[in-house]
Design an enzyme around this catalytic site. Structure first.
Site, PDB file in Angstrom:
ATOM      1  N   HIS A  80      -8.623   6.269  20.539  1.00  0.00           N
ATOM      2  CA  HIS A  80      -7.924   7.516  20.186  1.00  0.00           C
ATOM      3  C   HIS A  80      -8.748   8.316  19.186  1.00  0.00           C
ATOM      4  O   HIS A  80      -8.948   9.531  19.333  1.00  0.00           O
ATOM      5  CB  HIS A  80      -6.555   7.163  19.613  1.00  0.00           C
ATOM      6  CG  HIS A  80      -5.873   8.264  18.863  1.00  0.00           C
ATOM      7  ND1 HIS A  80      -6.204   8.609  17.568  1.00  0.00           N
ATOM      8  CD2 HIS A  80      -4.854   9.095  19.217  1.00  0.00           C
ATOM      9  CE1 HIS A  80      -5.435   9.598  17.163  1.00  0.00           C
ATOM     10  NE2 HIS A  80      -4.615   9.912  18.135  1.00  0.00           N
ATOM     11  N   ASN A  81      -9.249   7.654  18.154  1.00  0.00           N
ATOM     12  CA  ASN A  81     -10.016   8.358  17.135  1.00  0.00           C
ATOM     13  C   ASN A  81     -11.362   8.830  17.666  1.00  0.00           C
ATOM     14  O   ASN A  81     -11.869   9.877  17.262  1.00  0.00           O
ATOM     15  CB  ASN A  81     -10.205   7.467  15.910  1.00  0.00           C
ATOM     16  CG  ASN A  81      -8.972   7.416  15.041  1.00  0.00           C
ATOM     17  OD1 ASN A  81      -7.867   7.689  15.504  1.00  0.00           O
ATOM     18  ND2 ASN A  81      -9.123   7.054  13.784  1.00  0.00           N
ATOM     19  N   GLU A 117     -10.652  11.936  19.417  1.00  0.00           N
ATOM     20  CA  GLU A 117     -10.408  12.951  18.383  1.00  0.00           C
ATOM     21  C   GLU A 117     -11.719  13.548  17.883  1.00  0.00           C
ATOM     22  O   GLU A 117     -11.822  14.761  17.672  1.00  0.00           O
ATOM     23  CB  GLU A 117      -9.646  12.289  17.240  1.00  0.00           C
ATOM     24  CG  GLU A 117      -9.264  13.168  16.086  1.00  0.00           C
ATOM     25  CD  GLU A 117      -8.572  12.342  15.015  1.00  0.00           C
ATOM     26  OE1 GLU A 117      -9.230  12.042  13.990  1.00  0.00           O
ATOM     27  OE2 GLU A 117      -7.401  11.972  15.212  1.00  0.00           O
ATOM     28  N   GLY A 142       0.057   4.379  -0.989  1.00  0.00           N
ATOM     29  CA  GLY A 142      -0.631   5.662  -1.016  1.00  0.00           C
ATOM     30  C   GLY A 142       0.158   6.671  -0.203  1.00  0.00           C
ATOM     31  O   GLY A 142       1.281   6.412   0.229  1.00  0.00           O
ATOM     32  N   ARG A 143      -0.450   7.823   0.038  1.00  0.00           N
ATOM     33  CA  ARG A 143       0.283   8.911   0.701  1.00  0.00           C
ATOM     34  C   ARG A 143       0.855   8.484   2.052  1.00  0.00           C
ATOM     35  O   ARG A 143       2.011   8.737   2.367  1.00  0.00           O
ATOM     36  CB  ARG A 143      -0.645  10.106   0.867  1.00  0.00           C
ATOM     37  CG  ARG A 143       0.073  11.387   1.280  1.00  0.00           C
ATOM     38  CD  ARG A 143      -0.868  12.563   1.223  1.00  0.00           C
ATOM     39  NE  ARG A 143      -0.163  13.813   1.423  1.00  0.00           N
ATOM     40  CZ  ARG A 143      -0.750  15.005   1.421  1.00  0.00           C
ATOM     41  NH1 ARG A 143      -2.055  15.084   1.206  1.00  0.00           N
ATOM     42  NH2 ARG A 143      -0.064  16.102   1.605  1.00  0.00           N
ATOM     43  N   MET A 144       0.012   7.821   2.860  1.00  0.00           N
ATOM     44  CA  MET A 144       0.457   7.424   4.192  1.00  0.00           C
ATOM     45  C   MET A 144       1.561   6.370   4.114  1.00  0.00           C
ATOM     46  O   MET A 144       2.605   6.488   4.756  1.00  0.00           O
ATOM     47  CB  MET A 144      -0.726   6.872   4.981  1.00  0.00           C
ATOM     48  CG  MET A 144      -0.423   6.566   6.429  1.00  0.00           C
ATOM     49  SD  MET A 144      -0.556   8.020   7.476  1.00  0.00           S
ATOM     50  CE  MET A 144      -0.806   7.230   9.064  1.00  0.00           C
ATOM     51  N   GLY A 145       1.330   5.326   3.323  1.00  0.00           N
ATOM     52  CA  GLY A 145       2.327   4.271   3.221  1.00  0.00           C
ATOM     53  C   GLY A 145       3.645   4.760   2.663  1.00  0.00           C
ATOM     54  O   GLY A 145       4.723   4.389   3.152  1.00  0.00           O
ATOM     55  N   GLY A 148       0.846  -1.183   0.000  1.00  0.00           N
ATOM     56  CA  GLY A 148       0.000   0.000   0.000  1.00  0.00           C
ATOM     57  C   GLY A 148       0.879   1.229   0.000  1.00  0.00           C
ATOM     58  O   GLY A 148       1.425   1.615   1.042  1.00  0.00           O
ATOM     59  N   SER A 185      -1.022   6.868  14.157  1.00  0.00           N
ATOM     60  CA  SER A 185      -1.573   8.221  14.117  1.00  0.00           C
ATOM     61  C   SER A 185      -0.469   9.199  13.736  1.00  0.00           C
ATOM     62  O   SER A 185       0.674   9.050  14.138  1.00  0.00           O
ATOM     63  CB  SER A 185      -2.157   8.602  15.481  1.00  0.00           C
ATOM     64  OG  SER A 185      -2.701   9.908  15.451  1.00  0.00           O
ATOM     65  N   LYS A 239      -6.129   2.537  19.214  1.00  0.00           N
ATOM     66  CA  LYS A 239      -6.257   3.527  18.137  1.00  0.00           C
ATOM     67  C   LYS A 239      -7.724   3.880  17.901  1.00  0.00           C
ATOM     68  O   LYS A 239      -8.056   5.037  17.610  1.00  0.00           O
ATOM     69  CB  LYS A 239      -5.627   2.981  16.851  1.00  0.00           C
ATOM     70  CG  LYS A 239      -5.751   3.920  15.630  1.00  0.00           C
ATOM     71  CD  LYS A 239      -5.147   5.299  15.907  1.00  0.00           C
ATOM     72  CE  LYS A 239      -4.851   6.074  14.634  1.00  0.00           C
ATOM     73  NZ  LYS A 239      -5.915   6.180  13.663  1.00  0.00           N
TER      74      LYS A 239
END
Length: 301
Positions: free
Chosen positions: A176-177, A180, A9-12, A7, A121, A173
């Protein structure tokens, strides 16, 4: 340490680049040609298939999944499992439901493959600021892969840790969200009140900037509020539609199952749902009822 990232994408890709900066080798796979090309331009060794990715890694292999939560995680694991050997490890760094993570850990353990669920995060800022990592799974495996977590975290000794057995990382997590959601809703409501008080002509970006230093509400979310308000004071071009990734729903469901009162998180989720209804049937029925029992007029639309 060698890592296979699935993966890109931007994060990966951002996580892969941060690992590269920490001296680790990162190979990766993504089904999208553009994503592979972009990752390769950043130094990640982009491969053409899961099989070639696994072949490119020395044993014991470590594969880190950064794919959307849900069936795609199961599909990826199903494709990977025949390619892996005892001693290899799979990490899920996405926002998977913790019970799915528990199930997947058992599934892989049958082949002697290790599992870690890592609540990640940091968003798009993680590349420069580092990522917060809550890790669930075998303690010995988490310790073996500690150099990866230390490189991704804000600092080697903080911002990450094993929090419990399989599922615990994603459970932490999830909560956590949920927190948020509540924090974001409070900021949104507070600034809406400031904006509505027209007689003072408040500069919302200025207020946000003042609160960023010394105030008890100073936080990264407040920093982002200030940034957004400086860049677009009237929030022009932004629709009043707030999506959710599912983590808030899971948090509320867990709170109910555990008999824990969580009114702030629950209401924040409800407000997101309300934001998507331009023609709320419930609100129109309320107007009709007021007219029916009290003769109160209603606005025609």
């Amino acid at each position: 340490m060698d890592l296979g990232m699935i993966g890109l994408g931007r994060m990966g890709a951002n996580m892969g680049e941060r690992l590269l900066r920490g001296g680790h080798r990162v190979a990766g796979y993504d089904p999208g040609d553009a994503a592979r090309a972009a990752a390769a331009a950043r130094g990640i060794e982009a491969t053409q298939s899961l099989a070639t990715l696994v072949e490119a890694l020395p044993a014991p292999r470590t594969l880190w999944l950064m794919v959307p939560a849900g069936p795609i995680v199961d599909d990826t694991i199903a494709a990977l499992q025949p390619l892996l050997a005892a001693g290899d490890a799979v990490i899920d760094g996405g926002n998977s439901f913790y019970r799915d993570s528990q199930r997947r850990a058992v599934q892989l353990a049958g082949d002697g493959v290790g599992w870690l669920d890592v609540g990640t995060s940091g968003g798009i800022w993680g590349l420069e600021e580092g990522y917060s990592l809550t890790i669930g799974g075998d303690a010995a495996l988490a310790q073996r892969l500690a150099p990866l977590f230390a490189a991704l975290a804000p600092a080697p000794e903080r911002g990450w840790g094993r929090v419990g057995p399989a599922g615990a990382g994603h459970f932490a997590k999830m909560v956590h969200n949920g927190i948020e959601y509540g924090l974001m809703q409070a900021f949104a409501e507070g600034f809406a009140i400031l904006q509505r008080k027209q007689e003072f002509g408040l500069d919302l970006a200025q207020v946000a900037d003042i609160w960023r230093d010394g105030s008890v509400v100073r936080s990264w979310l407040l920093d982002l509020c200030a940034q957004s308000l400086h860049g677009n004071p009237g929030l022009e071009g932004i629709a009043a539609y707030v999506a959710d990734s599912g983590e808030g729903r899971w948090t509320v469901a867990e709170a109910i199952d555990l008999d824990v009162a969580a009114p702030v998180i629950t209401q924040a989720l409800i407000e997101r749902l309300r934001s998507r209804d331009d023609d709320a049937f419930a609100d129109r029925l309320l107007a009709a009822l007021r007219e029916a029992f009290g003769g109160h007029g209603f606005k025609r639309g």
